[in-house]
Design an enzyme around this catalytic site. Structure first.
Site, short mmCIF file in Angstrom:
data_model
loop_
_atom_site.label_atom_id
_atom_site.label_comp_id
_atom_site.label_asym_id
_atom_site.label_seq_id
_atom_site.Cartn_x
_atom_site.Cartn_y
_atom_site.Cartn_z
N ARG A 1 0.67 -1.14 0.07
CA ARG A 1 -0.03 0.02 -0.18
C ARG A 1 0.89 1.45 0.00
NH1 ARG A 1 -3.44 -2.82 1.42
NH2 ARG A 1 -1.85 -3.90 2.68
N THR A 2 1.70 1.30 0.93
CA THR A 2 2.52 2.54 1.21
C THR A 2 3.61 3.02 -0.22
OG1 THR A 2 2.52 2.27 3.47
CG2 THR A 2 4.37 3.85 2.65
N LYS B 1 25.73 -6.65 0.23
CA LYS B 1 27.14 -6.53 0.14
C LYS B 1 27.59 -5.83 1.62
CE LYS B 1 27.29 -6.35 -4.86
NZ LYS B 1 27.38 -5.55 -5.99
N ARG C 1 11.45 3.43 4.00
CA ARG C 1 10.99 2.56 4.90
C ARG C 1 12.29 1.66 5.19
NH1 ARG C 1 5.65 -1.14 5.18
NH2 ARG C 1 4.88 1.16 5.73
N HIS D 1 5.36 6.78 11.41
CA HIS D 1 4.79 6.43 9.82
C HIS D 1 4.05 7.65 9.60
CE1 HIS D 1 3.70 4.61 6.45
NE2 HIS D 1 3.03 3.66 6.72
#
Lengths: 302, 302, 302
Positions: C50-51, C79, C100, C128
Site C-alpha cells: 500500500r505505502t 554486500k 522505509r 509512519h
C-alpha cells in the site's frame, strides 16, 4: 470492444477479436499515445517476464505509466491479506489492473469487487486471453485467419494457451490438427466443446502425417513434471521436438509459433529459417496489449 | 561515438571517451530531454543498486522510460529460458537494453542476437565499461586526465573495475601506481597489456611511499572471501584501509575515489574531508549514462 | 508546510496538517501535474504494498516519475553497505527519497546525511507520519476533525499507527476512547504524553459501552505473535472483532477505519455497510502523498 473486464477469451466475439486485431495493427504501424493521464496497476502473484514486460511496455508506448506491486515476497500479501482486499486497494490507485494469479478464477473474483477494468493475465490452469489475442494476431499477420490449417503440438492436456486458442479459432474458418502423445491429449471437455461448435478437428500422435498440410505449426512445451519417469519423459519429448530438418517436409510458408519460453522443443537451427515466428509472436504482445488497454481505458489513443 | 553496442571499455578510443565525457558534462549542466518515445530495457541477472538505479535515473532524466525484467526469481528465466531467447524477446519491446549477467561474455553473446543496442553493465569477471566511463569523468572533473598521477589500491587481482580503468587510462598521459598485497597483485596478463601500451606503471605493497605524489587515489575493497583465514584477511585488509590521518601525508587536492559499496576500507572520517569524491563519483553515473544512452539511441537529447 | 524532511508526525503543527489536508483535497478534486522533471527515490528495506504503491502512484499523478531500489535481496545492501552510504548515493540521483526501514530512527539518521528531502514511510516501531496524515484526512472528510468522538480499538500497545494518530488528534477538539485487552493497553509513556496535552482520553476493555457515542471507530489488528498461547489469542482477538451485527448499536453515520491489511478483525459483511471507510482510507493515501510531495518538492503542482 466494450467489456468492463477481460477475464476469458470465451467472452470475445469474432467482431471483438477483429476489432482488437485491427487496432493492434494500427498501433504496430503508427505507435501510440493519448494516455498520459492513465496508470495501469501490475499485480503479478506469479513470476512472469514476457507478459508483465509487454503490458508494461504497452502502457508506456501509449504514453501512460504503470504501478507495480512487485513480487509477492515484497508485498503485504505475505501478511495474509485477501486477494479481494488487495485488488480493492489498488483499484483506488490506478485506472485498470492486470492480474496474474496462481488460482483459477482469481481474475473473475477480483472483477466482482472493483469498478476499474481487470485484465486477466493468467489464472492458474484457467484463462490467459491476451496470449490468445496475440496468437490470433500473429496468425492473421502471417497466414490469415480464414481457410487456415493449423497444427497444435505438445502438451495439449495441461496447456491453457492451447485450449484458449483452439476455442477462439472456432470463430474462424479453420481446420485444427492436434498432435500429442496419448497421455497428453486434449481433455475430453475441450474436445467436446470444439466439436459442439462444428469445428473441423483431428487428433494425431505424430507430426509427419499432417505437417505437409499445415499453414501454422504451434508448438508447446512438454513439461518434465508431467512424467513420473525421466526416461519416459525424454523419449516422449524427443518425438515432439522439431528442428530445421523436420521442417523440410513443410510448406515453404509454414509459420512456426511457440508461446515461449521454450526449452529445447524447437532446436536453435529453426531460428534461422523463415518459418520461425515465435519472437515476432512475443513482440506482437505489445501492439495487441496496446489495443486492449486503449479500448478498455476509453480509447484515448485514437 | 558510433557503436552498435557497448560491450567493453576496450572498444572505446580516446576520441570516443572524450565525446561521451563532453556530452556528460553538458547533461550535468543543463539536464536532458528529447527521448520521450524511447524505452530502455533493464535486464539485471545479478543484484545491483547503483548501476541499475543510475541507468533508470539517466533514462528518465532524458525524458524516456524503462521496462524492468525484475529479479531473476520473479522472471521466466527460472523456467530454463536461454539468455539469447530472453534478450531477443525484450529487444522487441524496447529501444536499447542494459544487461548485467554473472557470466563473462554474456553481453557480447547477447549483442549477436539483436538489433537494438546492448550496453554491458557488468558480465561477471569481464567488463563494466560504464563504470570506467564514470570513473574517467570523475577524474577529469577533479584532477584532469593529462599529466595525472593515480594510485589504485586494494584488490587488483579480481577487480574488473580496476583492470578496465587501468587500460582506459593508457589513452591519456598518466602515471599509474598499483598498491596491493603480494597475493592480490594485478594479474600478469593485465600488467603485460599495460606495458605493451608504453604506459608508466609501478607496483607497490605500501601506500606511504607513493601517497604524497598522487593526484587521485582509487580505493577498492579487499574481499574476505579471497582469504582462507580470517586472521590473515584482517591483517592484510587493515594495511590497505585509509582514514583521515592517513591522508595527512597527501597533497591538499588529492581526489579519493571508490566504486562503492565500501565496507570499511575508507573510514567514515574521510567523508568529511575535501578528498572524499566517491559519492560524487556515484552521482556522475547519471550524466555519463545519459550521454551514452543519448548517443546510442540517436541523439534525441541534443 | 516548510520542512526539509518529514520524519515524525510530531513535527507537524495543526497549521501544517491543515495545509496538507487542504492541498490533498484539492488534488483529489482536480488531479495533479507540474512535476515532470522530478524523480522520487523509493527505498523500501521492508515489504510494503500500500505505502509503496501509493507513493509511486502519487508521484506519477503529479507528472513525475520514480526510481525504485527494489527489494533488499536484489540490492547491494546485501554486500554490507551502510544505510548512510546507500542514501547518499540515491540522493544524487533523485529529488526526494521515501524511506522505509526496519530500524527505529533510520529516517532521522538518513536525513542527517543528505540535502534532498527524506520522507519517513515507517521506521520499525517508530513513526509512519504519512499514514497519520491520510488517517486525519479520512476523518476530516467523513466526520470532521472538531467535536469528534473517536474509538481506537485493538492492539494499542505495539501499533505505531495508533500512537501517532492519537498524538496528532490532540491538535484538534477530540474525545479519544481506547479499547483493548488489558495486555495490549496503550503504553504508559503514550498515555502520559496524551494527558499532558490536556486531551480527553478514556480507556475501555469492551467496545459495547462506548460504541453508540462514536463518530469514528478505528480498528487495528491484534497479532497472533503477541500471545504465547494460540487459545488465548483466539479468545482475545474474537472479542475485538466486529461484524455488521456489532455495528447495529452504532450511530448511522459511524465511520469505520482500518490501516489495512486486515485479516479477520473486520468481517466481510461490514464492507457492504455505509460504515466501511477503510478502502477509501487507503485510496486517500494518493492525494495526501501528492500534497506532501508537492510541498516538499517545491510546489510545482500549484
Amino acid at each position: 470492444m466494450r467489456h468492463d473486464h477481460l477475464i476469458s477469451a470465451k467472452q470475445l466475439t469474432r467482431q471483438d477479436i477483429e476489432g482488437v486485431l485491427d487496432r493492434a495493427a494500427s498501433f504496430a504501424e503508427d505507435g501510440g499515445g493519448g494516455h498520459e493521464d492513465h496508470l495501469l496497476g501490475l499485480l503479478f502473484f506469479e513470476p512472469s517476464t514476457r507478459t508483465k514486460m509487454s503490458f508494461d511496455t504497452a502502457m508506456k508506448r501509449l504514453g501512460g505509466d504503470t504501478v507495480d506491486m512487485g513480487s509477492v515476497e515484497s508485498s503485504s500479501v505475505k501478511k495474509g491479506e485477501s486477494l479481494a482486499d488487495t485488488v480493492r486497494v489498488v483499484a483506488g490507485y490506478t485506472d485498470a489492473i492486470v492480474l496474474r494469479h496462481p488460482s483459477e478464477g482469481a481474475a473473475k473474483l477480483a472483477s466482482e469487487f472493483v469498478d476499474v477494468p481487470i485484465i486477466n493475465a493468467g489464472d492458474g490452469a484457467g484463462q490467459h486471453p491476451t496470449q490468445t489475442l496475440l496468437d490470433l494476431y500473429t496468425i492473421r499477420e502471417n497466414a490469415g485467419l480464414d481457410d487456415l490449417t493449423i497444427g497444435i503440438m505438445g502438451d495439449l492436456k495441461y496447456g491453457r494457451t492451447v485450449h484458449s486458442l483452439a476455442a477462439a479459432l472456432t470463430n474462424f474458418d479453420t481446420r485444427q490438427h492436434f498432435i500429442s502423445p496419448e497421455s497428453l491429449r486434449l481433455p475430453r471437455g475441450v474436445r467436446y466443446d470444439l466439436h459442439e461448435t462444428g469445428a473441423q478437428v483431428r487428433e494425431h500422435t505424430g507430426l509427419e502425417e499432417v505437417l505437409p498440410e499445415l499453414d501454422v505449426l504451434y508448438v508447446t512445451r512438454i513439461q518434465r513434471e508431467r512424467f513420473p519417469d525421466e526416461n519416459e519423459y525424454r523419449q516422449v519429448a524427443g518425438q515432439y521436438r522439431i528442428d530445421a530438418a523436420t521442417l523440410e517436409a513443410a510448406k515453404d510458408d509454414l509459420t512456426v509459433m511457440h508461446p515461449l519460453p521454450r526449452v529445447d522443443e524447437i532446436a536453435a537451427d529453426v531460428d534461422e529459417t523463415t518459418h520461425a515466428t515465435y519472437f515476432e509472436q512475443a513482440h506482437n504482445g505489445v501492439p495487441v496489449r496496446m489495443a486492449l488497454l486503449d479500448a478498455m481505458l476509453g480509447g484515448g489513443g485514437e
